[in-house]
Design a protein around this motif. Structure first.
Motif, PDB file in Angstrom:
ATOM      1  N   ILE A 143     -20.579 -41.318 -18.116  1.00  0.00           N
ATOM      2  CA  ILE A 143     -20.306 -42.315 -17.079  1.00  0.00           C
ATOM      3  C   ILE A 143     -19.564 -41.585 -15.968  1.00  0.00           C
ATOM      4  O   ILE A 143     -18.459 -41.094 -16.169  1.00  0.00           O
ATOM      5  N   GLU A 144     -20.173 -41.481 -14.797  1.00  0.00           N
ATOM      6  CA  GLU A 144     -19.596 -40.647 -13.749  1.00  0.00           C
ATOM      7  C   GLU A 144     -18.985 -41.439 -12.600  1.00  0.00           C
ATOM      8  O   GLU A 144     -18.420 -40.836 -11.680  1.00  0.00           O
ATOM      9  N   PHE A 150     -11.951 -40.710 -13.459  1.00  0.00           N
ATOM     10  CA  PHE A 150     -12.608 -39.620 -14.181  1.00  0.00           C
ATOM     11  C   PHE A 150     -13.590 -38.930 -13.235  1.00  0.00           C
ATOM     12  O   PHE A 150     -14.801 -39.163 -13.301  1.00  0.00           O
ATOM     13  N   PRO A 151     -13.088 -38.096 -12.329  1.00  0.00           N
ATOM     14  CA  PRO A 151     -13.968 -37.484 -11.325  1.00  0.00           C
ATOM     15  C   PRO A 151     -15.060 -36.608 -11.924  1.00  0.00           C
ATOM     16  O   PRO A 151     -16.097 -36.406 -11.304  1.00  0.00           O
ATOM     17  N   ASP A 152     -14.830 -36.061 -13.108  1.00  0.00           N
ATOM     18  CA  ASP A 152     -15.836 -35.225 -13.757  1.00  0.00           C
ATOM     19  C   ASP A 152     -16.677 -36.004 -14.756  1.00  0.00           C
ATOM     20  O   ASP A 152     -17.464 -35.418 -15.502  1.00  0.00           O
ATOM     21  N   GLY A 153     -16.499 -37.326 -14.783  1.00  0.00           N
ATOM     22  CA  GLY A 153     -17.245 -38.151 -15.713  1.00  0.00           C
ATOM     23  C   GLY A 153     -16.571 -38.239 -17.074  1.00  0.00           C
ATOM     24  O   GLY A 153     -15.657 -37.463 -17.390  1.00  0.00           O
ATOM     25  N   SER A 191     -28.398 -47.013 -17.188  1.00  0.00           N
ATOM     26  CA  SER A 191     -28.411 -46.565 -18.587  1.00  0.00           C
ATOM     27  C   SER A 191     -29.590 -45.641 -18.846  1.00  0.00           C
ATOM     28  O   SER A 191     -29.470 -44.640 -19.567  1.00  0.00           O
ATOM     29  N   ALA A 192     -30.739 -45.948 -18.256  1.00  0.00           N
ATOM     30  CA  ALA A 192     -31.917 -45.084 -18.413  1.00  0.00           C
ATOM     31  C   ALA A 192     -31.688 -43.745 -17.728  1.00  0.00           C
ATOM     32  O   ALA A 192     -32.049 -42.687 -18.261  1.00  0.00           O
ATOM     33  N   GLY A 193     -31.074 -43.767 -16.558  1.00  0.00           N
ATOM     34  CA  GLY A 193     -30.807 -42.531 -15.843  1.00  0.00           C
ATOM     35  C   GLY A 193     -29.826 -41.633 -16.571  1.00  0.00           C
ATOM     36  O   GLY A 193     -30.005 -40.410 -16.639  1.00  0.00           O
ATOM     37  N   GLN A 194     -28.768 -42.227 -17.121  1.00  0.00           N
ATOM     38  CA  GLN A 194     -27.789 -41.438 -17.873  1.00  0.00           C
ATOM     39  C   GLN A 194     -28.439 -40.814 -19.110  1.00  0.00           C
ATOM     40  O   GLN A 194     -28.173 -39.648 -19.449  1.00  0.00           O
ATOM     41  N   ALA A 195     -29.281 -41.589 -19.784  1.00  0.00           N
ATOM     42  CA  ALA A 195     -29.979 -41.055 -20.962  1.00  0.00           C
ATOM     43  C   ALA A 195     -30.911 -39.915 -20.569  1.00  0.00           C
ATOM     44  O   ALA A 195     -31.018 -38.907 -21.273  1.00  0.00           O
ATOM     45  N   SER A 210     -27.899 -46.232  -9.573  1.00  0.00           N
ATOM     46  CA  SER A 210     -26.911 -45.724  -8.625  1.00  0.00           C
ATOM     47  C   SER A 210     -27.427 -44.461  -7.942  1.00  0.00           C
ATOM     48  O   SER A 210     -28.139 -43.648  -8.535  1.00  0.00           O
ATOM     49  N   TYR A 211     -26.992 -44.284  -6.699  1.00  0.00           N
ATOM     50  CA  TYR A 211     -27.479 -43.180  -5.873  1.00  0.00           C
ATOM     51  C   TYR A 211     -27.177 -41.818  -6.502  1.00  0.00           C
ATOM     52  O   TYR A 211     -28.006 -40.910  -6.487  1.00  0.00           O
ATOM     53  N   TYR A 212     -25.971 -41.682  -7.095  1.00  0.00           N
ATOM     54  CA  TYR A 212     -25.609 -40.382  -7.646  1.00  0.00           C
ATOM     55  C   TYR A 212     -26.549 -39.964  -8.785  1.00  0.00           C
ATOM     56  O   TYR A 212     -26.873 -38.782  -8.945  1.00  0.00           O
ATOM     57  N   LEU A 213     -26.999 -40.946  -9.575  1.00  0.00           N
ATOM     58  CA  LEU A 213     -27.923 -40.630 -10.667  1.00  0.00           C
ATOM     59  C   LEU A 213     -29.309 -40.281 -10.134  1.00  0.00           C
ATOM     60  O   LEU A 213     -29.971 -39.371 -10.652  1.00  0.00           O
ATOM     61  N   ILE A 214     -29.748 -40.992  -9.102  1.00  0.00           N
ATOM     62  CA  ILE A 214     -31.048 -40.684  -8.504  1.00  0.00           C
ATOM     63  C   ILE A 214     -31.058 -39.246  -7.996  1.00  0.00           C
ATOM     64  O   ILE A 214     -32.042 -38.512  -8.177  1.00  0.00           O
ATOM     65  N   GLN A 215     -29.945 -38.824  -7.360  1.00  0.00           N
ATOM     66  CA  GLN A 215     -29.864 -37.461  -6.857  1.00  0.00           C
ATOM     67  C   GLN A 215     -29.908 -36.451  -7.999  1.00  0.00           C
ATOM     68  O   GLN A 215     -30.589 -35.425  -7.913  1.00  0.00           O
ATOM     69  N   GLN A 216     -29.169 -36.720  -9.074  1.00  0.00           N
ATOM     70  CA  GLN A 216     -29.162 -35.794 -10.207  1.00  0.00           C
ATOM     71  C   GLN A 216     -30.552 -35.669 -10.828  1.00  0.00           C
ATOM     72  O   GLN A 216     -30.995 -34.571 -11.186  1.00  0.00           O
TER      73      GLN A 216
END
Length: 558
Positions: free
Chosen positions: A276-277, A282-285, A386-390, A415-421
């Protein structure tokens, strides 16, 4: 001076990427503590984590972890943060140079650092041993609960075996897995006088064999609390996700006799998240398991009782008491109740999925299966966080990860940060406008039939693993008509109950319902089960805290 440790030779672990420093630390530790403790050294964070995991599986204890700050790939703070998940009770020490003292001070908040030592520590009699003596004394006085590992014997492609492993892992119960096809698995079956036709076999730390145990039986035998210590409380919290844990922490810390009831494992869907980022602070997740474990220990520290594997089947109003009924017929009563039951992933309506659930088809992250995906092709159904984190987590193990999304892209629900990752991950692909029509396989998943929703074109692909995250259904059916819910089953509360300024039917108080109060006075809702909730970890925790504030207001006026 260190006293004799337990017979398992409790471990002091040190990690430093400089071999000379690593040997020097281990030498000084052995000189002082070698007679009572086993000194284990490593020269990287990854190898140290591997050593910790092996120790955990064997049921060994770790009293102190010393980590150098400046290590490549994984610095000392990052290592200690992950080590906290494995051995939360171990005392943590950071070895730093003078220039790194600010980082060490920051680590006090990030990883609950117990101490930091400046290098060099010569002479150890003055600068090392007094610190370690105090930390070992504190560790021996703590409730570290030395529990030998539970053993699980099962079949690799067995849904029930998978369920048991997931239950133990999510409840932070150390266990060792043995395949029924391995010699050691066969030896354990023979020792338990079991023929292997009914699996899994669970052997408790005390040596008690359990064949195909259900969650309540398993929980009771591995040290999880399942029975309340009292008949009446100030507050019963139903559900152990972020909202429920937040309620338990704030309720207990503010003096309410609080009991939390969870049907499976604390953490809810958030507890299954690999990372969870976007959680504040928790800046590093932070992993869902780590966040859950900290919250659970925090609630227990304040005196909240936490009951695991207890299914709630009913809520009754008996005068001023709110009675919570369990599946086994027992009950517990309280002045107030917070409903934090959360949601569950919807089942995939595709041919063959039911029979292959747990045998290649999984709902949620199923983190216990991640390492088994090594070198395989993985499919993930869903387009939310949840799908993106997985996807990000599984991409560390799998040869390829494919996200199957019904919509045009991920922007609608992720979330945008997950799309970028995801866009930067070389082995993750996104297939839009695509759904699963069927899952194929005999004993395990072997293939999927995919369909493009616009063209109707079908394609059959080889697949050994599919993880499903397709929306959420509230876990509220057990409430029946007790509290008002919307057409989808989410619980109505506060302003959503007052249509045209009028209180709901049957409301007998002069005041309108409080913001998170349901149609029953003294019964509140928090988190994802509430209609129109934000469906985010931080908002769920916040609602849990707010619900406790409203409980106090209700109790003061009752």
């Amino acid at each position: 001076m260190a006293q004799a440790a337990d017979a398992a030779r409790t471990v002091i672990l040190t990690v430093d990427d400089d071999p000379g420093v690593s040997r020097a630390v281990a030498r000084d530790l052995r000189r002082r503590y070698g007679a009572s403790y086993r000194i284990v050294r490593a020269e990287s964070g990854e190898s140290a984590l591997g050593a910790l995991r092996e120790l955990k599986l064997r049921g060994d204890l770790v009293a102190v972890i010393l980590a150098d700050y400046r290590m490549p790939q994984m610095n000392g703070i990052e290592f200690l943060e992950q080590a906290l998940d494995v051995y939360p009770g171990a005392r943590r020490v950071l070895l730093t140079a003078y220039a790194d003292t600010n980082a060490a001070i920051d680590a006090i908040n990030v990883v609950d650092l117990d101490h930091y030592l400046l290098k060099p520590w010569d002479p150890p009699e003055e600068k090392l041993y007094p610190v370690l003596d105090d930390l070992l004394d504190a560790w021996r006085a703590s409730d570290y609960k030395p529990v030998p590992a539970t053993k699980v014997v099962g079949h690799r492609w067995s849904a029930r075996s998978s369920d048991v492993r997931e239950f133990l892992a999510r409840n932070q119960v150390p266990y060792r897995w043995y395949s029924v096809e391995e010699p050691e698995g066969q030896r354990l079956l023979a020792a338990a006088d079991a023929d292997g036709t009914r699996l899994p076999l669970v052997i408790t730390p005390e040596g008690t064999p359990l064949v195909e145990p259900e969650a309540p039986e398993l929980a009771a035998h591995v040290g999880l609390a399942t029975t309340p210590t009292a008949d009446f409380y100030d507050l019963v919290v139903i559900g152990g996700g972020p909202a429920g844990l937040g309620s338990a922490v704030y309720g207990a810390s503010e003096g309410l006799r609080t009991v939390l009831v969870e049907r499976s494992a604390t953490g809810g869907q958030a507890g299954q998240s690999s990372r969870i980022e976007n959680y504040l602070g928790f800046p590093d997740g932070v992993s869902g398991a780590q966040l859950t474990d900290r919250a659970r220990r925090q609630a227990a520290k304040f005196g909240a009782e936490i009951l695991t594997a207890r299914e709630v089947t009913g809520l009754e109003i008996n005068g001023a008491a709110r009675v919570v009924r369990f599946a086994d017929g027992s009950a517990v009563a309280a002045h107030s109740v917070i409903l934090a039951t959360g949601v569950q992933y919807r089942q995939l309506d595709a041919e063959g999925c039911i029979g292959l659930t747990g045998c290649g088809v999984f709902y949620g992250s199923a983190l216990t299966e991640a390492t088994s995906c090594q070198g395989h092709d993985v499919y993930i159904v869903g387009g939310a966080n949840s799908a993106g984190q997985a996807a990000m987590y599984l991409s560390r193990f799998a040869k390829s990860v494919t996200l199957l999304v019904r919509g045009a892209d991920l922007s609608a629900s992720m979330s945008y940060y997950l799309i970028q990752q995801i866009s930067e991950a070389p082995n993750i692909a996104v297939r839009s406008h695509t759904v699963v029509d069927a899952a194929h396989g005999v004993e395990r998943l072997e293939q999927l039939t995919l369909r493009h929703v616009q063209s109707g074109e079908r394609e059959q692909v080889d697949a050994q693993w599919m993880f499903v995250f397709i929306g959420a259904a509230p876990l509220t059916d057990w409430l029946g008509d007790t509290v008002l819910r919307d057409e989808r089953g989410f619980i109505l509360a506060g302003p959503d109950l007052t249509v045209g300024g009028r209180a709901p039917a049957g409301w007998e108080l002069d005041r309108p319902p409080y913001h998170l109060e349901t149609s029953i006075p003294g019964v509140f809702v928090a988190g994802d089960a509430r209609a129109e909730s934000a469906k985010r970890v931080a908002s769920a925790v916040g609602e849990g805290a707010m619900a406790v504030m409203l409980v106090h207001r209700y109790l003061e006026q009752s």
